[in-house]
Design a protein around this motif. Structure first.
Motif, PDB file in Angstrom:
ATOM      1  N   ALA A  75      27.325   8.244  -9.034  1.00 24.11           N
ATOM      2  CA  ALA A  75      27.040   7.480  -7.817  1.00 24.11           C
ATOM      3  C   ALA A  75      27.660   6.088  -7.901  1.00 24.11           C
ATOM      4  O   ALA A  75      28.258   5.601  -6.928  1.00 24.11           O
ATOM      5  CB  ALA A  75      25.526   7.367  -7.616  1.00 24.11           C
ATOM      6  N   PHE A  76      27.556   5.455  -9.060  1.00 22.44           N
ATOM      7  CA  PHE A  76      28.150   4.132  -9.241  1.00 22.44           C
ATOM      8  C   PHE A  76      29.667   4.204  -9.152  1.00 22.44           C
ATOM      9  O   PHE A  76      30.316   3.334  -8.556  1.00 22.44           O
ATOM     10  CB  PHE A  76      27.725   3.542 -10.587  1.00 22.44           C
ATOM     11  N   ASP A  77      30.245   5.257  -9.736  1.00 19.21           N
ATOM     12  CA  ASP A  77      31.698   5.443  -9.663  1.00 19.21           C
ATOM     13  C   ASP A  77      32.144   5.643  -8.213  1.00 19.21           C
ATOM     14  O   ASP A  77      33.201   5.143  -7.808  1.00 19.21           O
ATOM     15  CB  ASP A  77      32.106   6.646 -10.518  1.00 19.21           C
ATOM     16  N   TRP A  78      31.338   6.365  -7.434  1.00 18.45           N
ATOM     17  CA  TRP A  78      31.657   6.575  -6.019  1.00 18.45           C
ATOM     18  C   TRP A  78      31.659   5.253  -5.261  1.00 18.45           C
ATOM     19  O   TRP A  78      32.529   5.004  -4.431  1.00 18.45           O
ATOM     20  CB  TRP A  78      30.645   7.536  -5.404  1.00 18.45           C
ATOM     21  N   LEU A  79      30.691   4.384  -5.572  1.00 18.06           N
ATOM     22  CA  LEU A  79      30.628   3.070  -4.925  1.00 18.06           C
ATOM     23  C   LEU A  79      31.842   2.224  -5.282  1.00 18.06           C
ATOM     24  O   LEU A  79      32.407   1.531  -4.434  1.00 18.06           O
ATOM     25  CB  LEU A  79      29.341   2.346  -5.335  1.00 18.06           C
ATOM     26  N   ILE A  80      32.237   2.288  -6.557  1.00 15.26           N
ATOM     27  CA  ILE A  80      33.418   1.545  -6.987  1.00 15.26           C
ATOM     28  C   ILE A  80      34.661   2.054  -6.261  1.00 15.26           C
ATOM     29  O   ILE A  80      35.476   1.270  -5.764  1.00 15.26           O
ATOM     30  CB  ILE A  80      33.604   1.654  -8.518  1.00 15.26           C
TER      31      ILE A  80
END
Length: 202
Positions: A75-80
Motif C-alpha cells: 500500500a505504501f509503495d502504491w502511494l509512492i
C-alpha cells in the motif's frame, strides 16, 4: 609473459538494456546461491539449532502478521508510485528488465528463491549477531541500485527493519520469508501486467 596492468582495467556502469536476459538470470541465481551459502556458513559457525531456525510457526497468527506487513508495504509503495515522480523511484530499469516479460510461474520462483536466500542470511544469520537495526543498514547497502535515491534507500531500510521485527515477534523465520515473497511477487506481477496494459494501448 605479459604482465597485467591494473591501470588498463576500467569499471563502467552497465545499462540494464545492454544485459542479455540469460545473463541477467544467471547473475540473479548465482547471487542468490552465494547468499544462501554464506547464510548457511554463518548459521553453522553461530551454532544455532537448524531445527529451531526452520521450524514452521506454531500459530496461524504468524502468517497473518506476515500478510498484514506485506499488505502495508504494498500500500505504501502504491502511494509512492502515485504521488512521487518516477525519477525518484528509478532503479535503473533492473526490475522492469527482470519482471517485464516474465511468465507468472517464473515471477513466483524468483520471488521465492530471493525470499528464502535473503531472509536466511539477513534475518536468520546476520540479525542473530547484530540485531535488526544494523542488519537493515547492511540490507539497504547491498541494494546498490536504490542508493542514488534517499527515499528508496529509506524504504528498503524500513522494509528490512520491519521484517526483522516480524521475525522477533513471531519467532519464526518463515514469517519474514512469507512477507518478503508476497512483496516481491505482487510487485513483480504489477510490473509484468502493467507492461501488458501499456503495450495494449499502443
Amino acid at each position: 609473459m605479459k604482465k597485467l596492468n591494473f591501470k588498463d582495467i576500467r569499471i563502467r556502469k552497465v545499462d540494464p538494456s545492454e544485459l542479455d536476459d540469460t545473463m541477467l538470470l544467471v547473475n540473479l541465481y548465482a547471487t542468490q546461491a552465494i547468499t544462501l551459502i554464506v547464510g548457511i556458513c554463518i548459521v553453522f559457525f553461530q551454532s544455532q539449532k537448524w531445527s529451531d531456525l526452520i521450524r514452521f510457526p506454531e500459530k496461524l497468527s504468524a502468517w497473518g502478521c506476515a500478510a498484514v506487513f506485506a499488505a502495508a508495504v504494498l500500500a505504501f509503495d502504491w502511494l509512492i508510485a502515485r504521488w512521487v515522480p518516477e525519477d525518484v523511484t528509478d532503479d535503473g530499469g533492473v526490475n522492469q528488465k527482470l519482471f517485464g516479460r516474465r511468465p507468472l510461474w517464473h515471477i513466483a520462483v524468483i520471488s521465492l528463491v530471493v525470499a528464502i536466500c535473503e531472509e536466511l542470511l539477513f534475518r536468520g544469520a546476520i540479525q542473530h549477531a547484530f540485531g535488526p537495526y544494523w542488519t537493515s543498514i547492511l540490507f539497504a547497502a547491498i541494494h546498490i541500485r536504490y542508493l542514488r535515491h534517499w527515499l528508496m534507500t529509506g524504504m528498503v531500510f524500513a522494509i528490512s527493519y520491519g521484517l526483522g521485527k516480524l521475525y522477533v515477534l513471531t519467532g519464526s523465520l518463515w514469517a519474514p520469508i512469507a512477507a518478503h515473497f508476497l512483496i516481491d511477487f505482487v510487485m513483480g506481477c504489477i510490473i509484468r501486467y502493467r507492461r501488458d496494459e501499456v503495450d495494449g494501448e499502443r
